[in-house]
Design an enzyme around this catalytic site. Structure first.
Site, PDB file in Angstrom:
ATOM      1  N   ASN A 259       0.750  -1.080   0.455  1.00 48.50           N
ATOM      2  CA  ASN A 259       0.148  -0.014  -0.359  1.00 48.50           C
ATOM      3  C   ASN A 259       0.588   1.162   0.275  1.00 48.50           C
ATOM      4  O   ASN A 259       1.933   1.027   1.179  1.00 48.50           O
ATOM      5  CB  ASN A 259      -1.013   0.164   1.664  1.00 48.50           C
ATOM      6  CG  ASN A 259      -2.425   0.505   0.583  1.00 48.50           C
ATOM      7  OD1 ASN A 259      -2.523   1.448  -0.031  1.00 48.50           O
ATOM      8  ND2 ASN A 259      -3.175   1.157   2.112  1.00 48.50           N
TER       9      ASN A 259
ATOM     10  N   HIS B 175     -15.054  -2.967   8.677  1.00 50.76           N
ATOM     11  CA  HIS B 175     -14.998  -1.493   8.974  1.00 50.76           C
ATOM     12  C   HIS B 175     -16.496  -0.774   9.279  1.00 50.76           C
ATOM     13  O   HIS B 175     -16.569  -0.347   8.123  1.00 50.76           O
ATOM     14  CB  HIS B 175     -13.956  -1.240   8.021  1.00 50.76           C
ATOM     15  CG  HIS B 175     -12.657  -1.424   8.469  1.00 50.76           C
ATOM     16  ND1 HIS B 175     -11.545  -1.091   7.551  1.00 50.76           N
ATOM     17  CD2 HIS B 175     -11.974  -2.490   8.142  1.00 50.76           C
ATOM     18  CE1 HIS B 175     -10.701  -1.582   7.677  1.00 50.76           C
ATOM     19  NE2 HIS B 175     -11.124  -2.834   8.648  1.00 50.76           N
TER      20      HIS B 175
ATOM     21  N   TYR C 220      -8.713   7.422  12.253  1.00 51.54           N
ATOM     22  CA  TYR C 220     -10.424   6.865  12.583  1.00 51.54           C
ATOM     23  C   TYR C 220     -11.013   7.553  12.255  1.00 51.54           C
ATOM     24  O   TYR C 220     -12.485   7.014  12.242  1.00 51.54           O
ATOM     25  CB  TYR C 220     -10.636   6.310  14.478  1.00 51.54           C
ATOM     26  CG  TYR C 220      -9.340   5.817  14.924  1.00 51.54           C
ATOM     27  CD1 TYR C 220      -8.753   4.639  14.263  1.00 51.54           C
ATOM     28  CD2 TYR C 220      -8.759   6.009  16.414  1.00 51.54           C
ATOM     29  CE1 TYR C 220      -7.712   4.248  15.289  1.00 51.54           C
ATOM     30  CE2 TYR C 220      -8.112   5.386  17.213  1.00 51.54           C
ATOM     31  CZ  TYR C 220      -7.353   4.575  16.005  1.00 51.54           C
ATOM     32  OH  TYR C 220      -5.958   3.782  16.971  1.00 51.54           O
TER      33      TYR C 220
ATOM     34  N   ASP D 201      -9.181  -1.344  16.896  1.00 50.34           N
ATOM     35  CA  ASP D 201      -7.591  -0.997  16.137  1.00 50.34           C
ATOM     36  C   ASP D 201      -7.221   0.228  16.723  1.00 50.34           C
ATOM     37  O   ASP D 201      -7.278   1.395  16.234  1.00 50.34           O
ATOM     38  CB  ASP D 201      -7.780  -1.062  14.510  1.00 50.34           C
ATOM     39  CG  ASP D 201      -6.035  -1.550  14.005  1.00 50.34           C
ATOM     40  OD1 ASP D 201      -5.193  -1.358  14.901  1.00 50.34           O
ATOM     41  OD2 ASP D 201      -6.322  -1.637  12.726  1.00 50.34           O
TER      42      ASP D 201
ATOM     43  N   HIS E 235      -4.117   1.857  15.865  1.00 50.90           N
ATOM     44  CA  HIS E 235      -3.034   1.512  14.946  1.00 50.90           C
ATOM     45  C   HIS E 235      -1.383   2.412  15.588  1.00 50.90           C
ATOM     46  O   HIS E 235      -1.518   3.289  14.836  1.00 50.90           O
ATOM     47  CB  HIS E 235      -3.757   2.630  14.392  1.00 50.90           C
ATOM     48  CG  HIS E 235      -3.784   2.064  13.720  1.00 50.90           C
ATOM     49  ND1 HIS E 235      -2.531   2.887  12.515  1.00 50.90           N
ATOM     50  CD2 HIS E 235      -5.402   2.017  12.025  1.00 50.90           C
ATOM     51  CE1 HIS E 235      -2.922   2.175  10.483  1.00 50.90           C
ATOM     52  NE2 HIS E 235      -4.180   1.965  11.219  1.00 50.90           N
TER      53      HIS E 235
ATOM     54  N   GLU F 181      -6.643  -4.763  18.899  1.00 52.42           N
ATOM     55  CA  GLU F 181      -5.413  -4.567  17.772  1.00 52.42           C
ATOM     56  C   GLU F 181      -4.496  -3.526  17.209  1.00 52.42           C
ATOM     57  O   GLU F 181      -4.268  -2.146  17.977  1.00 52.42           O
ATOM     58  CB  GLU F 181      -5.955  -4.615  15.970  1.00 52.42           C
ATOM     59  CG  GLU F 181      -5.157  -4.808  15.039  1.00 52.42           C
ATOM     60  CD  GLU F 181      -5.848  -4.338  13.228  1.00 52.42           C
ATOM     61  OE1 GLU F 181      -7.153  -4.697  13.917  1.00 52.42           O
ATOM     62  OE2 GLU F 181      -5.056  -4.761  12.628  1.00 52.42           O
TER      63      GLU F 181
ATOM     64  N   GLU G 273      -0.120  -7.118  11.431  1.00 46.09           N
ATOM     65  CA  GLU G 273      -0.019  -7.082   9.789  1.00 46.09           C
ATOM     66  C   GLU G 273       1.070  -6.020   9.192  1.00 46.09           C
ATOM     67  O   GLU G 273       0.700  -6.014   8.224  1.00 46.09           O
ATOM     68  CB  GLU G 273      -1.430  -5.874  10.092  1.00 46.09           C
ATOM     69  CG  GLU G 273      -1.083  -4.155  10.341  1.00 46.09           C
ATOM     70  CD  GLU G 273      -2.012  -3.116   9.647  1.00 46.09           C
ATOM     71  OE1 GLU G 273      -3.799  -3.691  10.727  1.00 46.09           O
ATOM     72  OE2 GLU G 273      -2.444  -2.409   9.641  1.00 46.09           O
TER      73      GLU G 273
ATOM     74  N   ARG H  81      -1.419 -11.977  12.588  1.00 46.98           N
ATOM     75  CA  ARG H  81      -2.322 -10.631  11.211  1.00 46.98           C
ATOM     76  C   ARG H  81      -1.386 -10.531  10.398  1.00 46.98           C
ATOM     77  O   ARG H  81      -2.003  -9.468   9.723  1.00 46.98           O
ATOM     78  CB  ARG H  81      -3.198  -9.388  12.241  1.00 46.98           C
ATOM     79  CG  ARG H  81      -3.874  -9.189  13.433  1.00 46.98           C
ATOM     80  CD  ARG H  81      -4.943  -8.534  12.571  1.00 46.98           C
ATOM     81  NE  ARG H  81      -5.282  -7.002  12.020  1.00 46.98           N
ATOM     82  CZ  ARG H  81      -5.831  -6.455  11.046  1.00 46.98           C
ATOM     83  NH1 ARG H  81      -6.599  -8.104   9.887  1.00 46.98           N
ATOM     84  NH2 ARG H  81      -5.933  -5.586  10.738  1.00 46.98           N
TER      85      ARG H  81
ATOM     86  N   HIS I  81      -4.369  -9.810   7.862  1.00 43.26           N
ATOM     87  CA  HIS I  81      -4.758  -8.366   7.139  1.00 43.26           C
ATOM     88  C   HIS I  81      -6.074  -8.730   6.086  1.00 43.26           C
ATOM     89  O   HIS I  81      -5.187  -9.373   4.931  1.00 43.26           O
ATOM     90  CB  HIS I  81      -3.541  -8.529   6.594  1.00 43.26           C
ATOM     91  CG  HIS I  81      -3.722  -5.969   6.815  1.00 43.26           C
ATOM     92  ND1 HIS I  81      -3.538  -5.673   5.661  1.00 43.26           N
ATOM     93  CD2 HIS I  81      -4.397  -5.281   7.726  1.00 43.26           C
ATOM     94  CE1 HIS I  81      -3.466  -4.376   6.373  1.00 43.26           C
ATOM     95  NE2 HIS I  81      -3.752  -3.959   7.019  1.00 43.26           N
TER      96      HIS I  81
ATOM     97  N   GLU J 212     -10.459 -10.202   7.793  1.00 47.25           N
ATOM     98  CA  GLU J 212     -10.961  -8.796   7.708  1.00 47.25           C
ATOM     99  C   GLU J 212     -11.304  -9.112   6.301  1.00 47.25           C
ATOM    100  O   GLU J 212     -10.250  -9.177   5.298  1.00 47.25           O
ATOM    101  CB  GLU J 212      -9.392  -7.850   7.749  1.00 47.25           C
ATOM    102  CG  GLU J 212      -9.790  -6.325   7.718  1.00 47.25           C
ATOM    103  CD  GLU J 212      -8.618  -5.369   7.929  1.00 47.25           C
ATOM    104  OE1 GLU J 212      -7.288  -6.246   7.807  1.00 47.25           O
ATOM    105  OE2 GLU J 212      -8.644  -4.106   8.481  1.00 47.25           O
TER     106      GLU J 212
HETATM  107  C1  GCO Z   1      -6.191  -2.718   9.221  1.00 42.37           C
HETATM  108  C2  GCO Z   1      -5.256  -2.110   9.302  1.00 42.37           C
HETATM  109  C3  GCO Z   1      -5.377  -0.915   8.145  1.00 42.37           C
HETATM  110  C4  GCO Z   1      -4.187   0.457   7.608  1.00 42.37           C
HETATM  111  C5  GCO Z   1      -3.860   0.282   6.047  1.00 42.37           C
HETATM  112  C6  GCO Z   1      -2.446   0.824   5.705  1.00 42.37           C
HETATM  113  O1  GCO Z   1      -6.292  -2.549  10.507  1.00 42.37           O
HETATM  114  O2  GCO Z   1      -7.044  -2.688   8.630  1.00 42.37           O
HETATM  115  O3  GCO Z   1      -4.882  -0.693  10.232  1.00 42.37           O
HETATM  116  O4  GCO Z   1      -6.551  -0.093   8.699  1.00 42.37           O
HETATM  117  O5  GCO Z   1      -4.841   1.262   7.843  1.00 42.37           O
HETATM  118  O6  GCO Z   1      -3.042  -1.161   5.721  1.00 42.37           O
HETATM  119  O7  GCO Z   1      -1.801   0.795   4.511  1.00 42.37           O
HETATM  120 MG    MG Z   2      -5.158  -2.867  11.724  1.00 43.42          MG
END
Ligand code: GCO
Ligand code: MG
Length: 408
Positions: free
Chosen positions: A37, A122, A160, A215, A217, A241, A267, A288, A317, A344
């Site tokens: 990404n 999500h 978020y 999440d 993050h 997460e 992830e 993940r 992920h 996910e």
């Molecule tokens: C998730 C991830 C995404 C990331 C994205 C970054 O849990 O899906 O945290 O929200 O921000 O994949 O490239």
């Molecule tokens: Mg995430």
């Protein structure tokens, strides 16, 4: 049997997907996804400049040897760019293997352990009420699990938050266009004051059955993460997460010592060496990793098996950054893995995406049902691909209110 050619395509509807197509002298081809990404051109260059010239002439059936050849042969091992490129080759070789065997991939792994694999969507909201609406919409569609992310009062621009109230709060697709990153402002104190009560209110509104994920993050320090994990225990989250950045893995012990809230991490990992300690010490409950940048099916399957020895379940992920090709590879692993947890899943199913990547994998009532077509069970329409080209993008950069750079 020999690999006769391979091509890389970068682009796609609303997203830059890095798609690899490996051709053989027997007419069978395989597909792989090397999307990293917002850094998409890098695995594409690794494939084009180094790996494809070596691939031509190799026997595609020797997927293990080819994986080892590139991994060990790189000398500089691991890293998301290389592992995404190896991952795409590996997926494509498994796709060819499945087509040769005339079997869907899950059969080659050991068959189905379940009929449908549970996914989570999500749900996002500019504020709590907005988020409740977003969750309700998914629940009405039959989703059993949702990740809930919410705008924080007094903190206008955390990732978020969906900046537009309502409007695009559903099926949110990360869209960070341009090479200059957007700056988001973060305030841990506001977040920690708001989030436990918000999660409790969601549990209260939706009852005990809904699986609620959240999440963080990578935004918290270990002590703050322990505080949050402890505070949300009564809400019985399915998982919390990325509570901290996972570079320092010892700190996960602090969270474990203070809380029984399930933890999901991985992830951003790209090899078994990034997570073997977390798994062996049972510091996480869900791993993940993604087949895309963790070296493909061959490598991720090793991680899944290690996790299975230590009560760690999968939660691959599946952000919209993954193309339907790696999502198909994960659908096959999810159908097989005895220690499957959840997947996910973001609805990629726009007509444009379906036209580019036709497949029979289907989502129904919050479960993904894997396709029975041979191989990965997803195709790639090169004619459609001509409509798209590379669009530069960047992840946001997070700063504290005083300007200090923080974790995205
Ligand atoms: C998730 C991830 C995404 C990331 C994205 C970054 O849990 O899906 O945290 O929200 O921000 O994949 O490239
Ligand atoms: Mg995430």
């Amino acid at each position: 049997m020999k690999i006769s050619d391979a091509k890389v395509f970068v682009g796609g509807p609303a997203k830059n997907y890095v798609t690899l197509k490996i051709m053989t002298d027997q007419g069978i081809y395989g597909l792989g996804d090397a999307t990293l990404n917002n850094r998409e051109t890098l695995p594409a260059a690794y494939l084009q400049d180094y790996l494809i010239p070596n691939l031509i002439g190799m026997d595609p059936r020797n997927s293990e040897d080819i994986w080892q050849f590139f991994y060990r042969g790189a000398y500089f091992r691991r890293g998301p760019i290389a592992m995404a490129a190896f991952g795409a080759i590996d997926m494509a070789l498994w796709d060819i293997k499945g087509k040769l065997a005339n079997m869907p991939l899950y059969q080659l792994f050991g068959g189905k352990s379940r009929e449908g694999a549970m996914v989570y969507a999500h749900a996002t909201g500019a504020d709590l009420e907005d988020l409740m609406d977003s969750i309700s919409a998914y629940v009405e569609e039959g989703y059993k699990a949702v990740r809930v992310q919410c705008g924080i009062p007094g903190m206008p621009s955390a990732s978020y938050a969906t900046p537009e109230k309502r409007g695009n709060t559903r099926n949110y697709i990360t869209s960070y266009k341009g090479i200059q990153p957007k700056i988001e402002i973060w305030d841990t104190d506001r977040y920690l004051r708001f989030m436990p009560d918000a999660l409790a209110a969601i549990r209260e509104r939706f009852g005990p059955e809904l699986k609620i994920l959240h999440d963080v993050h990578h935004r918290l320090t270990p002590r703050e993460a322990a505080e949050l994990a402890k505070a949300v225990e009564p809400t019985r989250l399915f998982w919390l997460e990325d509570p901290t950045p996972a570079e320092n893995q010892d700190v996960l012990q602090l969270i474990r010592q203070h809380s029984t809230t399930p933890i999901a991490i991985g992830e951003v990992f790209n090899s078994i060496w990034d997570c073997n300690r977390l798994i062996e010490d049972e510091l996480i409950d869900f791993i993940r990793v993604a087949v895309t940048y963790a070296g493909g099916i061959t490598h991720v399957k090793r991680i899944v098996d290690l996790a299975g020895l230590h009560n760690v379940r999968t939660g691959f992920h599946g952000a919209p950054s993954h193309s339907p090709i790696s999502m198909a590879a994960q659908a096959h692993l999810n159908a097989w893995a005895p220690n499957f947890g959840i997947q996910e899943y973001l609805v990629l199913g726009t007509p444009e995406c379906d036209a580019l990547f036709p497949s029979n994998h289907r989502m129904e009532n919050g479960l993904v049902h894997v396709s029975d077509a041979p191989g990965l069970g997803v195709d790639f329409d090169e004619k459609e691909a001509e409509r798209y080209d590379y669009q530069p993008g960047s992840h946001p950069v997070v700063r504290l209110e005083d300007g200090t750079v923080w974790n995205y």
